[in-house]
Write an enzyme that holds these catalytic residues in place. Structure first.
Site, PDB file in Angstrom:
ATOM      1  N   HIS B 108     -65.541 -44.467   8.709  1.00  0.00           N
ATOM      2  CA  HIS B 108     -64.376 -44.198   9.571  1.00  0.00           C
ATOM      3  C   HIS B 108     -64.645 -44.595  11.028  1.00  0.00           C
ATOM      4  O   HIS B 108     -63.771 -44.443  11.874  1.00  0.00           O
ATOM      5  CB  HIS B 108     -63.977 -42.723   9.502  1.00  0.00           C
ATOM      6  CG  HIS B 108     -63.487 -42.307   8.152  1.00  0.00           C
ATOM      7  ND1 HIS B 108     -62.443 -42.949   7.517  1.00  0.00           N
ATOM      8  CD2 HIS B 108     -63.896 -41.329   7.310  1.00  0.00           C
ATOM      9  CE1 HIS B 108     -62.239 -42.367   6.325  1.00  0.00           C
ATOM     10  NE2 HIS B 108     -63.108 -41.393   6.177  1.00  0.00           N
ATOM     11  N   ASP B 148     -65.133 -44.999  -1.530  1.00  0.00           N
ATOM     12  CA  ASP B 148     -64.925 -43.633  -1.049  1.00  0.00           C
ATOM     13  C   ASP B 148     -63.452 -43.288  -1.276  1.00  0.00           C
ATOM     14  O   ASP B 148     -62.599 -44.173  -1.267  1.00  0.00           O
ATOM     15  CB  ASP B 148     -65.267 -43.587   0.447  1.00  0.00           C
ATOM     16  CG  ASP B 148     -65.293 -42.178   1.012  1.00  0.00           C
ATOM     17  OD1 ASP B 148     -66.399 -41.651   1.201  1.00  0.00           O
ATOM     18  OD2 ASP B 148     -64.217 -41.617   1.286  1.00  0.00           O
ATOM     19  N   HIS B 150     -61.503 -41.796   0.674  1.00  0.00           N
ATOM     20  CA  HIS B 150     -60.749 -41.971   1.907  1.00  0.00           C
ATOM     21  C   HIS B 150     -60.727 -43.447   2.299  1.00  0.00           C
ATOM     22  O   HIS B 150     -61.707 -44.154   2.086  1.00  0.00           O
ATOM     23  CB  HIS B 150     -61.379 -41.157   3.043  1.00  0.00           C
ATOM     24  CG  HIS B 150     -61.504 -39.698   2.732  1.00  0.00           C
ATOM     25  ND1 HIS B 150     -62.645 -39.156   2.209  1.00  0.00           N
ATOM     26  CD2 HIS B 150     -60.617 -38.686   2.854  1.00  0.00           C
ATOM     27  CE1 HIS B 150     -62.466 -37.852   2.020  1.00  0.00           C
ATOM     28  NE2 HIS B 150     -61.239 -37.537   2.403  1.00  0.00           N
ATOM     29  N   ASP B 237     -66.395 -39.029  -3.415  1.00  0.00           N
ATOM     30  CA  ASP B 237     -65.390 -37.973  -3.367  1.00  0.00           C
ATOM     31  C   ASP B 237     -64.152 -38.273  -4.214  1.00  0.00           C
ATOM     32  O   ASP B 237     -63.172 -37.552  -4.135  1.00  0.00           O
ATOM     33  CB  ASP B 237     -65.014 -37.655  -1.915  1.00  0.00           C
ATOM     34  CG  ASP B 237     -65.115 -38.863  -1.010  1.00  0.00           C
ATOM     35  OD1 ASP B 237     -65.190 -39.989  -1.530  1.00  0.00           O
ATOM     36  OD2 ASP B 237     -65.105 -38.688   0.219  1.00  0.00           O
TER      37      ASP B 237
END
Lengths: 562, 438
Positions: B108, B148, B150, B237
């Site tokens: 991120h 991931d 996200h 995740d």
């Protein structure tokens, strides 16, 4: 107090008699492989002559018994019953031993996720028996966090009336993480138990001693009773004895020391940091089996006084390489081969054997390549020095590259690099000064090289350690070495201070159980603490503490003329 | 036999805050599982130490506001250095593949960094990729596949206009999860259009769905792109027990995904089911990387969940595969003038929220539309934490001489301008990164 150290080695059995810190006598007798106790007795008898009658004597023994039993495959036929649960496919673990798989498993926190089936355990044991196994090892994954499944399987097997000469449970023999190593360790432990038992009985009939202790791979000693339960820990006590000898004899007691023990076939390298030996990260490797047995870090290279000499000439430049195999007896000692020992003898670096024979052999070896014997001898010595320096560098590279898992360890890396090289072995005085010069380090030639292993055995002290794992969310605590698995009283109040105190108190208790009258200095050697957070709330803590008696050796003085 | 180098740095003494998901405990059970399995004794594996990334190595990927030293901790330097060490193992031919299980994660973290976003400060992968390119040269083609849950918005941002880096992100649909981006319409800048590939998966996607995406979409795209190196940003995740997301992928699914993808380098990203997922997913990934049997890696919770993928989810995924596949196939035919305009610059104004640090950044970026290279970029940025304006001028890897002289002139001008408190010039071709604070 008199101490006798005896090392029953592959070729010779060495003995040393000590009074306090002083060496009174050393002996050397050939080892009889069929009768290790007989070899021990022969050495003992000579040493006892220098000892007043009726004196209190402690005996410390290092033998190749378990090592040989494993290497020669002469142990009790054994099978492993394993409870692997999910994870790596066992067929891919490279487990070179017969095993039978049970269902059921314990997870990484030590929770039993699925129980074993008693009838499956009995069937496995029956099958093992049918295939000829007389001893068993029962090992579960994460059994050191919770031994319930191993215990249940053992109960089921014994309850069914199945008799085995020895059963080792994984959690009793290997407290560290590492299931395949635990399986191997438990398996080998069962395999050598009977041989150790016979040895213990024979040793007990020898003489009256105040105590008898056995040397372990970690350079410490244990009692005969302990060696009955954990015979596997006596493997590789020879290399451990040589490191203990270096610790006992060196003048550099607080320093970082590289220990070099040059033998006929191999040279063993070990590392001392701040006066304490460095250990194998995961455990000893024996006969290709990686085990969980705590062991002194030692690397053996195929380079020694009797090594093969290879010569290649390219574009008029001669280059020598030595080893890794042993050539045989050096020419100067009546052998048929040119060896490093002959080069040492010819160049008068040491007085060994018949120098004329060495020179003649070198000449015969060198002249077809257009070299003089002097050039060949110097080339061989230079190659020895070069190869040894490379091996020393490789050892330190390996240790420097050991992974660490915290910032603190990463940032405050302990200094491992040696400040001095301490050496043992007959060729050491001839070879090591050049090695020291090349590495820029002072060299200490230790006295009594020929009896080093016996001195190391005599100088060794009891070592013992525990690993405490406490999980306050589950309210459970374990110290597998002591077979201790219990509920934590008032887990909410169990903090790091209490964990540490618990570990040290238990270690004292364990040391007493191990036959130590007075408890020496204790060290916390590993410490981890974690908050267990679930749903953004701390529900408990995990503490992992390793504590041990500080290892070390009794200091030994060598009087002139011993 | 595939040799796998493992760089494991669980940073057992570092956390964002003691009860934060990114805390000391995160890789504890993974460590326990890996050690108990004993895989590091297998001939396929070797464990190596990470190293500390140098400041310059970090700066290749980032412009820090107000400065790198104001934010960085040792753990960030070691995580990034761990990724670099993993890359060096593969590039130096020491290992066939490498895996960096390091924390904190990085995907991120964007080009400009005012603070931590989504638990990330330094983009470990981007720092690693820039290190690789300094070694392999400007022509090296690199594919990053971010698995991931996200959206890998930081990595996307850094490579948005880079024609030699393909960025594919599989993630839970941004309408339902942080950071709320990663839609089909985000396809790259004018110099690299189509090379940002977003695959926003519906909540409830399981093994079936994610593997279908891998097989029918990701692998064909990779085959087409022909990368020199494939890097996997391996967040864990998507797991059915993850507390921060809503997917249904299992350890088996992750292992199979890894087996299909065959990444050269794996870098750990997020994943916060520290006990029920990470030990098993990490083990599965490592076994798959080494070509070992992972079929026995099964989570204890598996039987308690109904993990059958919903029919509607399956249909949405089938539609996604078609749409994204079509976008990829037609990326060269796209009407760039229609998208980026016909002027000299393409301009974007963005507000970027830093959830972990609680900062809002406002940013204006102008990319030079150039027919020869990807075009230089100028970023003006400020935030409610660091109110003074920073200006960064970024040269592309394949910078043409015209763009170079324009960008250098732009930097000179910014350096003398009183509007900016800090100016930065990034020149990857010359591996030269200048920062000026006034």
């Amino acid at each position: 107090m008199y101490t006798i150290g005896i090392d029953v080695g592959g070729t010779n059995t060495d003995g040393a008699l000590l009074f306090g810190h002083d060496i009174l006598a050393v002996v050397k007798v050939p080892t009889d492989h069929e009768d290790l106790v007989g070899s021990t007795r022969a050495a003992l008898e000579q040493l006892l002559k220098s000892c007043p009658a009726g004196a209190e004597i402690e005996l410390q023994l290092s033998t190749t018994l378990t090592t040989n039993t494993i290497v020669e495959g002469k142990g009790t036929p054994t099978a492993a019953v394993v409870i692997p649960g999910p994870g790596l496919n066992l067929d891919q673990c490279g487990l070179d031993l017969p095993f039978h798989v049970l269902s059921g498993y314990v997870d990484h926190r030590g929770r039993v996720i699925a129980d074993i089936k008693a009838d499956q355990a009995v069937d496995a044991a029956l099958e093992a028996k049918r295939q000829g196994a007389e001893a068993l090892a029962i090992v579960g994954k994460f059994s050191q966090r919770n031994p319930r499944l191993e215990t249940a399987a053992a109960q089921a097997i014994r309850g069914a009336g199945l008799e085995f000469s020895y059963i080792t449970l994984g959690h009793e023999i290997a407290a560290r993480l590492g299931f395949p190593r635990r399986v191997v360790t438990a398996y080998l432990n069962s395999q050598v138990a009977a041989a150790q038992e016979r040895f213990i009985r024979a040793v007990q009939e020898l003489e009256e001693f105040r105590t008898i202790r056995i040397l372990k791979a970690d350079g410490g000693t244990m009692t005969l009773a302990q060696s009955r339960q954990r015979p596997i820990e006596t493997i590789l006590s020879g290399p451990a004895a040589s490191v203990m000898a270096a610790l006992a004899l060196t003048r550099y007691t607080e320093h970082n020391v590289a220990v070099v023990d040059i033998g006929g076939t191999t040279t063993d390298l070990a590392v001392v940091v701040g006066g304490l030996p460095v250990y194998e990260r995961d455990g000893a490797v024996i006969a290709g089996y990686p085990t969980a047995v705590p062991a002194v870090y030692s690397r053996s290279i195929g380079l020694g006084g009797d090594s093969e000499v290879h010569l290649t000439v390219e574009e008029g430049r001669a280059s020598f390489t030595l080893g890794p195999k042993r050539a045989g007896k050096p020419a100067c000692l009546g052998g048929a081969h040119v060896t490093p020992t002959d080069a040492i003898s010819a160049l008068r670096l040491a007085e060994v054997g018949n120098r004329e024979q060495a020179v003649a052999a070198l000449q015969a070896f060198a002249s077809p390549h257009g070299l003089s014997w002097q050039e060949a001898a110097q080339g061989i010595v230079d190659a020895f020095v070069h190869q040894l320096c490379q091996a020393i560098h490789a050892v330190y590279d390996e240790l420097e590259g050991r992974p660490v898992y915290t910032l603190a360890e990463f940032l405050e890396k302990p200094e491992l690099m040696p400040q001095v090289i301490a050496c043992l072995g007959t060729p050491a005085p001839a070879i090591m000064p050049a090695v020291g010069e090349k590495l820029g380090l002072p060299v200490e030639i230790l006295p009594c090289s020929a009896s080093a292993n016996a001195i190391g055995s005599a100088a060794a002290r009891p070592t013992t350690g525990i690993t405490l794992h406490a999980d306050t969310a589950l309210g459970q605590m374990s110290i597998p070495e002591m077979g201790l698995f219990k509920e934590i009283e008032r887990p909410a109040l169990f903090d790091q201070r209490r964990a540490r105190r618990e570990a040290l108190e238990r270690l004292v208790e364990y040391a007493r159980q191990s036959g130590l009258d007075e408890v020496p200095e204790l060290d916390i050697v590993a410490e981890e603490a974690f908050n267990i957070v679930r749903g953004f709330r701390t529900v408990g803590r995990i503490f992992h503490i390793g504590a041990q008696i500080r290892p070390g050796a009794r200091r030994i003085r060598v009087k002139e003329g011993t | 036999m595939a040799g796998v180098g493992l760089i494991f740095f669980p940073a057992f003494d570092w956390c964002i805050t003691p009860d934060h998901p990114e805390r000391e405990e995160r890789l504890l059970y993974t460590r326990d599982q890996i050690q108990e399995e004993g895989i590091l004794d297998l001939p396929q594996f070797r464990e190596y130490r990470p190293r500390m990334a140098a400041e310059k190595e970090i700066q290749r990927a980032h412009v820090f506001v107000p400065s790198l030293r104001a934010h960085i901790t040792e753990s960030h330097l070691i995580a990034a250095g761990g990724a670099i060490a993993a890359a060096d193992l593969v590039m130096g031919g020491k290992e066939e593949r490498a895996c960096a299980l390091v924390r904190p994660p990085g995907h991120h973290a964007m080009r400009v960094v005012h603070g931590q976003r989504g638990f990330c400060l330094v983009n470990n992968e981007a720092v690693m990729v820039e290190h690789i390119r300094q070694k392999l040269g400007p022509e090296a083609r690199i594919a990053i596949v971010d698995t991931d849950v996200h959206h890998g918005d930081g990595t996307q941002d850094i490579y948005y206009n880079d024609p030699n880096v393909l960025h594919i992100s599989l993630h839970q649909d941004g309408r339902t999860l942080y950071p709320g981006t990663g839609f089909l319409s985000e396809r790259g800048g004018p110099g690299a259009y189509g090379l940002t590939v977003n695959i926003p998966l519906p909540p409830g996607t399981g093994d079936e769905g994610i593997l279908a995406v891998m097989e029918s979409l990701v692998l064909p795209i990779l085959k087409d792109f022909q990368p020199d190196l494939v890097i996997n940003g391996a967040g864990q995740d998507n797991h059915f027990t993850d507390p921060l997301a809503n997917m249904q992928v299992t350890a088996q699914g992750y292992a199979r995904l890894t087996e299909l993808l065959k990444p050269d380098i794996v870098v750990l990203e997020g994943g916060y089911a520290v006990e029920g997922a990470l030990p098993y997913v990490n083990l599965g990934i490592l076994l798959a990387l080494a070509g070992l049997d992972y079929s026995h890696v099964i989570e204890p919770d598996l039987t308690r969940y109904n993990l059958r993928q919903n029919q509607a989810v399956t249909e949405t995924i089938a539609y996604l595969i078609d749409s994204v596949g079509e976008q990829w196939a037609q990326r060269r035919e796209a009407d760039l003038e229609g998208i980026f305009g016909s002027g000299d610059f393409f301009q974007r104004n963005r507000m970027i929220y830093y959830d972990t640090a609680g900062i809002t950044e406002s940013q204006r970026s102008c990319i030079r539309l150039c027919s020869t290279c990807a075009g230089w970029e100028r970023i003006e940025t400020r935030s409610d934490r660091f109110r003074e304006m920073t200006c960064a001028v970024l040269l592309p890897w394949n910078c043409c001489s015209k763009c170079r002289s324009e960008a250098e002139a732009e930097y000179e001008e910014a350096a003398f301008s009183r509007r900016f408190r800090k100016v930065a010039l990034h020149d990857p071709q010359k591996d030269h990164f200048t920062e000026l604070r006034k």
